[in-house]
Design an enzyme around this catalytic site. Sequence first.
Site, PDB file in Angstrom:
ATOM      1  N   LYS A 163       3.355   3.889   2.358  1.00 28.32           N
ATOM      2  CA  LYS A 163       2.943   3.099   1.352  1.00 28.32           C
ATOM      3  C   LYS A 163       3.537   3.683  -0.170  1.00 28.32           C
ATOM      4  CE  LYS A 163      -1.873   2.900   3.176  1.00 28.32           C
ATOM      5  NZ  LYS A 163      -3.326   3.527   3.394  1.00 28.32           N
TER       6      LYS A 163
ATOM      7  N   GLY B 257     -16.934   7.883  10.455  1.00 31.87           N
ATOM      8  CA  GLY B 257     -16.161   6.675  10.801  1.00 31.87           C
ATOM      9  C   GLY B 257     -15.056   6.008   9.912  1.00 31.87           C
TER      10      GLY B 257
END
Length: 430
Positions: A207, A189
């Site tokens: 970012k 995940g």
Amino acid sequence: MMRTRPLKVALLGCGVVGSEVARIMTTHADDLAARIGAPVELAGVAVRRPGKVREGIDSDLVTTDATALVKRGDLDVVVEVIGGIEPARSLITTAFEHGASVVSANKALLAQDGAALHAAAEEHGRDLYYEAAVAGAIPLIRPLRESLAGDKVNRVLGIVNGTTNFILDKMDSTGAGYQEALDEATALGYAEADPTADVEGFDAAAKAAILAGIAFHTRVRLDDVYREGMSEVTAADFRSAAEMGCTIKLLAICERAADGASVTARVHPAMIPLSHPLASVRGAYNAVFVESDASGQLMFYGPGAGGSPTASAVLGDLVAVCRNRLNGATGPGESAYAALPVSPMGEVVTRYHISLDVADKPGVLAQVATVFAEHGVSIDTVRQQGKDGEASLVVVTHRASDASLTGTVEALRKLDTVRGVASIMRVEGE
């Protein structure tokens, strides 16, 4: 003395992060009220699928009409966690127009249109906070905007994507290939079904744009950031890195030029010495290393993604914005007074590790060294191994510009004795 009338908060998006924000607002309501000086009330939740059961959220608060929600006029804060460019951009500007401050986790939008959003917030006398947009729970935006406001930041070097760090760490620790490590990240995940935004550096580049803008008081957009993914990194690259006492990380690097006249922002894989603090960042964790004149070297470390860590950053911003609201004030807005130019990647100076496949015969090393010298690239070390007429030649340079290294590699490819360029990787964190 606590104000009894609650501050009204609208939530745009109720996925992994949004649902956790709503849960914390409910379960920690008394603590939040005590910290803010007034209770906060969840006044509406905009979603795409209204029929989905959302535990702990009153179904009467749920709506699919996000625009009508932000136009209500009685909202104090809008929390945007839907992501993407539109409709997020329109909803945020509409919220400002109708009197609400905004807390956002939308790195892509802020990297692309941060200046316009800040201008809209200033025009309407409202706050725009976005701690959760860069590194999840890690306090980073506020230290750069406020704690280091009196200092001169020269460099920001960081691991800002947990998926890529997990993959590279797995390759380093187990000797796995890229695809094998990616498959494990997906199964656990850590990686999306389509991991492109992470592994090709798009997420980290957004970012980097935000960090560079704040650190250098300069507008840096996503298009200004050089981006290179990590899908070509191999197990052989890790073996070469180990021989140099290094590991490999996907780094976001924002730097002020030595003369202070320009800045650069880039994202790419790089070898980094095992002695550097970033080399020990494991798994899906993030870390950002900041270098400044007065403070010296600072490192911020922690979980950079996930529902709870990101919600923690959102709630921190919510508390700050609500306090400002009660005091009739706003927090720091955009600081772009320096307006420094962003230099292209060709002007960036760093060290390089180049692995060449060459013919195993006398004179090859001399030919290769001559090409480096002709392009003004100084060689630090050379290592050659070969048998059966074939050899590998590993060259580590002193600091050189990206443009000069590119010219060197083009010339090397034209040599009859060079069979191919196996890999090129930058070396950072000296």
